[in-house]
Design a protein around this motif. Structure first.
Motif: not given
Lengths: 445, 578
Positions: B191, B201-203, B225-228
């Motif tokens: 983060l 934001v990238s994969d 996409g910003g989700l971890y």
């Protein structure tokens, strides 16, 4: 996420490909794995929002956009509007020193708390409403007096120096301290907190400690009062200065006024400091917590004192007891010694008596036996010689030997026997070296 | 955030980020500008040693307390984070050997220390110690920020149990700090990087190697996409900076023995002095190529001074570096991934300053992998501050939320989501499965629901185009390179000692070239865009629902209409999503 750019071209449509609406679903996805997302970051918050409100991506975007728009609108429509006092609208702009600048701009509930942004917005709003051209357009007389008031208020409030000068003397922001009677009814904190809050606006030091409540610790309370007794104030009284004549004609007059102003400022500042000090004194006197702490301290001290006293008493008692014991022992010892002495004396006397008696026995033994003279009265020389020799023997004998000899003599009768005893004794003494050969010859055999 | 979530916030809540480590702690605050700022305490330290020491009733904290490890080890409590919320039976007291020793106390761990002026030692539980530590941290933050800090987001390792979290919450509460949320240290590090303004934001698949003072943790994280999502973790409770210190301690002790015939390691006080200085020397070696160690009266009153250069240090500790590398590789294989799948390696934790660790790790990964460490990348964030920065960003995000809101958002109902097993994308150049090139739109391990938009180029002359949406799996292909004359001259295993040279050699000497390739698994849908203009672009939006149904929208950019369609969810439903 922004769109992914793919620069390789898409394939051409193969000949003969056709489908209803140009779309053909062929397969379906393979099963997915359940995993836990990390609840971290802005994108997760968006995910959580979508999931909890069961929104799709586009719905959520729309709702968020709407909310953002609303927020901007709200900012404009906030509560900067206050009813305008008709008396205020009639004010003479020349008398600007006495006008309430905050009220003029409609900020009377913010006062010193108003931000620069708020002042600017309030000014804008008032200008839109009171601009003389607007009034002229509405047909009323060309009256720009209130507009001038607004301009003056803005001029004062947007200049940090002038604003401080005005805030220093802004009586509307002052909170009157409650009277003693009011406070004593209770509600100390509710009544005094606003007073200190309003005084705190003059503090150079931040944060200002709060009055707290009845449960504040001693340390907090002390910090609070220490802060207020060492209060560092930026309050100035320039705003109440007398106008300095602006003409260049009378310099002396100008200087005189300036001096007077300076003196007045100083005086007011001192008065203000004293006022604040009295205020804090009063609060301190009324503060129940101080009494509570004193009581606690006293209780604590008393407890310590009592403990100390008890300790001292105990020690004194112990000392007294020890002394008593000592004297008792001494007395006992003395008595024992006395007794011993008496006993000793007695035995000594008894021994003395016994010796005397024995001596008498010794002497009488010779005397009774006619001084060892055979036949007839003993001639004086014989008597004398025998007695001298007996005395000599007595002198040479110890008390025990004396007693022995007396014992031997007492049972003997007759001059011969007595003489034999004496002779034996003399012999013994001679052998013991106490008598010389030839001494006590009258008694030797 | 939506208004109803923000509305009921308590106005006076001020939250900071706290990273509470075994050896060091940090505090940070993220202001309105969104830039995290690591706060220095009164002594000017940003990495505050997690040590408390007591000298005749006076409490010392941080660096001052650390100095007491030499003079007053019995009343100095250090390395206590991992004791919190555990039974005495579960704790490993090794690291606390040179400070106050942990003892059993009821169901928890305690220390027997003289923390007041009285003669008899007090038994202080580890919770109480933690409370005092957090209180000091919060007061440093309050003093710096000028307002009272009363809430925090705290970072914890991924293997922190619920009991440990509960104990930490309690301890923080006693210090007047409300723990809003616990976040995992590796995620906080990601983060911190993703929150930089220049970051996009990238994969990507990120490996976060947290190389701390006493322990090391590695996590493999899918950032989609910003989700971890954490895919795998590996821990080594004994590997850390202290092991590197030990290397230096042994080295210098041997030098000392050679000169003076006495071993400073045999005396606890000498050892403590040597340890303190060795740590400083180690840090100096991360910056300079030589460093000096000097200790006054090291043993038997003899002063000791010695110099060491970086090469010597790296040689001595190559074994430890190898352990770091292997730990990272273990984590990657636990995630059932290949080193080629890793897009980014973030080195976090104090030991990451060591340049050699970065180069060892970098050599283990292919060239396409970015290693973010101070020695490899100038834009890298200080690795010691990564966790706390992440925590403070999270703190600023949820500062205004109610506890209940946070709880609901972190509930498994929300956090558990189906993750794609395979990539979804489109074929370009050719629609033939064997000739076409697969371009992923959604990478594997993407949490659904998810949406991606892509713009494709069209053939030069325009015309009708086919969009073939397929599901593809990643395969690792290895092939022999063209034979070279000296190919098998040196085939011994890539030893970690001198891998820099090894790395350059590997280009022409490695046995096989490994590549990542996509293999089409199933075709999902086909769509046609008719009569595209010359040089125009086609935009495709793929929306995967939580039930694995897919919505596909395709249109020519700037044109009206477009094609819309959906792919039904699989017949065998996802194993109980939501």
């Amino acid at each position: 996420m922004s769109a992914i750019q793919i620069n390789l071209p898409l394939p051409l449509l193969p000949a003969g490909w056709s489908s209803d609406k140009d779309f053909k679903a062929v397969g379906s996805l393979s099963p997915a794995t359940q995993r836990s997302l990390e609840p971290v970051g802005p994108h997760f918050l968006a995910h959580a929002r979508r999931k909890r409100h069961q929104r799709t991506f586009s719905e959520d975007e729309r709702i968020q956009a709407q909310e953002n728009v609303k927020k901007v609108e709200e900012d404009d429509a906030d509560d900067l509007s206050e009813p305008e006092d008709p008396v205020m609208l009639q004010r003479d702009p020349k008398d600007w020193k006495n006008q309430d600048h905050y009220a003029v701009l409609g900020l009377s509930k913010y006062r010193y708390r108003a931000t620069e942004e708020q002042i600017k917005r309030a000014h804008r709003k008032k200008v839109l409403k009171h601009h003389p051209d607007k009034k002229a357009a509405a047909g009323t007389a060309d009256d720009d007096s209130f507009f001038k008031c607004i301009q003056k208020a803005t001029e004062v409030l947007t200049d940090p120096v002038k604003r401080r000068q005005y805030d220093s003397v802004d009586e509307h922001a002052d909170v009157e301290p409650p009277s003693k009677k009011e406070t004593q009814k209770g509600n100390f904190f509710k009544l005094w907190a606003p007073v200190f809050d309003s005084e705190a606006r003059f503090s150079k030091n931040h944060p200002v400690p709060s009055l707290g409540n009845e449960n504040s610790t001693r340390e907090e309370v002390e910090t609070f009062y220490n802060f207020w007794y060492n209060f560092d104030s930026w309050r100035t009284f320039e705003y109440q200065d007398e106008d300095v004549p602006d003409d260049n004609e009378n310099r002396d007059q100008k200087r005189h006024v300036e001096r007077k102003n300076n003196a007045a400022r100083k005086k007011k500042k001192t008065e203000d400091t004293t006022r604040l000090r009295h205020l804090v004194d009063e609060a301190l006197a009324l503060d129940e917590r101080i009494k509570k702490f004193r009581k606690e301290e006293r209780a604590h001290k008393d407890k310590r004192r009592l403990e100390k006293e008890a300790e001292q008493k105990r020690l004194a008692e112990e000392a007294a007891r020890a002394k008593e014991e000592e004297t008792r022992l001494k007395a006992e010892k003395e008595a024992a010694e006395k007794l011993q002495k008496a006993e000793d004396k007695k035995t000594r006397e008894a021994a003395k008596n016994a010796a005397k008696k024995n001596k008498r026995v010794l002497k009488s033994a010779v005397k009774d036996n006619n001084y060892l003279h055979e036949g007839g009265d003993a001639p004086a020389a014989q008597v004398d010689r025998v007695l001298t020799d007996v005395d000599l023997i007595i002198a040479k004998l110890e008390a025990t030997e004396l007693a022995d000899l007396a014992g031997k003599l007492s049972s003997k009768k007759g001059a011969t026997e007595v003489k034999a005893v004496y002779a034996e004794e003399v012999k013994r003494l001679v052998e013991g070296g106490k008598l010389k050969e030839g001494e006590a010859a009258s008694l030797a055999a | 955030m939506s208004a109803e979530e923000v509305a009921a916030s308590t106005p006076e809540r001020h939250a900071i980020g706290i990273s509470f480590g075994n050896s060091h702690s940090s505090i940070a605050n993220t202001g309105a500008d969104g830039k995290p700022e690591v706060i220095a305490n009164e002594e000017g330290d940003r990495q505050i040693p997690s040590i408390l020491s007591y000298v005749s009733g006076e409490e010392f904290h941080g660096t001052q307390a650390k100095a007491q490890l030499v003079r007053n080890p019995k009343n100095t409590v250090a390395y206590f984070r991992d004791f919190l919320g555990k039974d005495f039976k579960q704790v490993d007291p090794t690291s606390a050997h040179a400070s106050a020793h942990p003892q059993q106390h009821e169901s928890t761990v305690a220390f027997s220390i003289h923390d007041s002026e009285s003669e008899t030692p007090n038994t202080v539980t580890v919770s109480e110690i933690t409370t005092r530590h957090i209180r000091r941290l919060a007061s440093s933050a309050s003093e710096y920020l000028g307002y009272k800090v009363n809430a925090a987001v705290v970072t914890v390792p991924t293997d922190f149990s619920d009991k440990q979290r509960a104990a930490l919450t309690e301890a923080a509460k006693a210090a007047g700090v409300d723990v809003l949320q616990f976040i995992h240290e590796p995620v906080a590090a990601v983060l911190a990087y993703d929150a930089r303004p220049e970051a996009k934001v990238s994969d990507k698949i990120v490996v976060v190697a947290d190389l701390g003072g006493t322990r090391s943790d590695v996590a493999v994280i899918a950032s989609r996409g910003g989700l971890y999502t954490i895919l795998a973790t590996a821990h080594d409770p004994e590997l850390g900076g202290s092991k590197l210190d030990q290397v230096l301690i042994d080295h210098f002790a041997k030098e000392f023995v050679k000169k003076h015939k006495t071993d400073p390691r045999e005396n606890a006080r000498s050892l403590a002095k040597l340890k303190l200085e060795s740590e400083a020397t180690k840090k100096a070696l991360s910056l300079g190529t030589t460093a000096t160690l000097s200790v006054e009266s090291l043993a038997e009153g003899i002063d000791f001074s010695a110099t060491i250069n970086r090469t010597r240090y790296e040689l001595l500790s190559s074994k430890v570096f190898g352990e770091f590398r292997r730990l990272i590789e273990t984590a990657v294989s636990k995630a059932q991934l290949d080193l080629l799948d890793i897009d980014e390696v973030i080195l976090s934790g104090g030991s990451s300053h060591t340049p050699k660790i970065a180069s060892v790790v970098g050599a283990a990964f292919p060239e396409t992998t970015t290693v973010l460490a101070p020695s490899t990348s100038t834009s890298a964030i200080n690795p010691s501050e990564l966790a706390v920065r992440g925590a403070s960003i999270q703190a600023s995000l949820i500062e205004g939320f109610e506890h209940e809101d946070i709880e609901q958002s972190t509930h498994p109902v929300v956090t558990v989501a189906p993750h794609l097993n395979r990539a979804i994308g489109a074929l370009v150049i050719s629609a033939e499965e064997h000739h076409g090139i697969f371009r992923p739109l959604l990478e594997p391990e993407t949490a659904v629901p998810a949406r991606r938009t892509a713009q494709f180029a069209t053939p030069k002359e325009g015309g009708d185009v086919l969009i073939k949406i397929v599901e593809a799996a990643r395969e690792i292909h290895s092939r022999k390179p063209e034979p070279k004359p000296k190919a098998d001259e040196k085939k011994d295993d890539d030893d970690e000692e001198d891998d820099v040279s090894d790395f350059t050699d590997s280009e022409d000497e490695e046995e096989e070239i490994r590549e990542k390739k996509w293999k089409v698994h199933t075709v999902l849908a086909e769509a046609a865009i008719k009569a595209t203009k010359k040089g125009s672009k086609v935009e495709v939006v793929i929306n995967v629902g939580s039930d694995l149904g897919i919505q596909i929208t395709a249109r020519e950019v700037g044109a009206q209409g477009g094609v819309r369609g959906s792919v039904e969810k699989p017949a065998t439903a996802v194993n109980g999503s939501a």
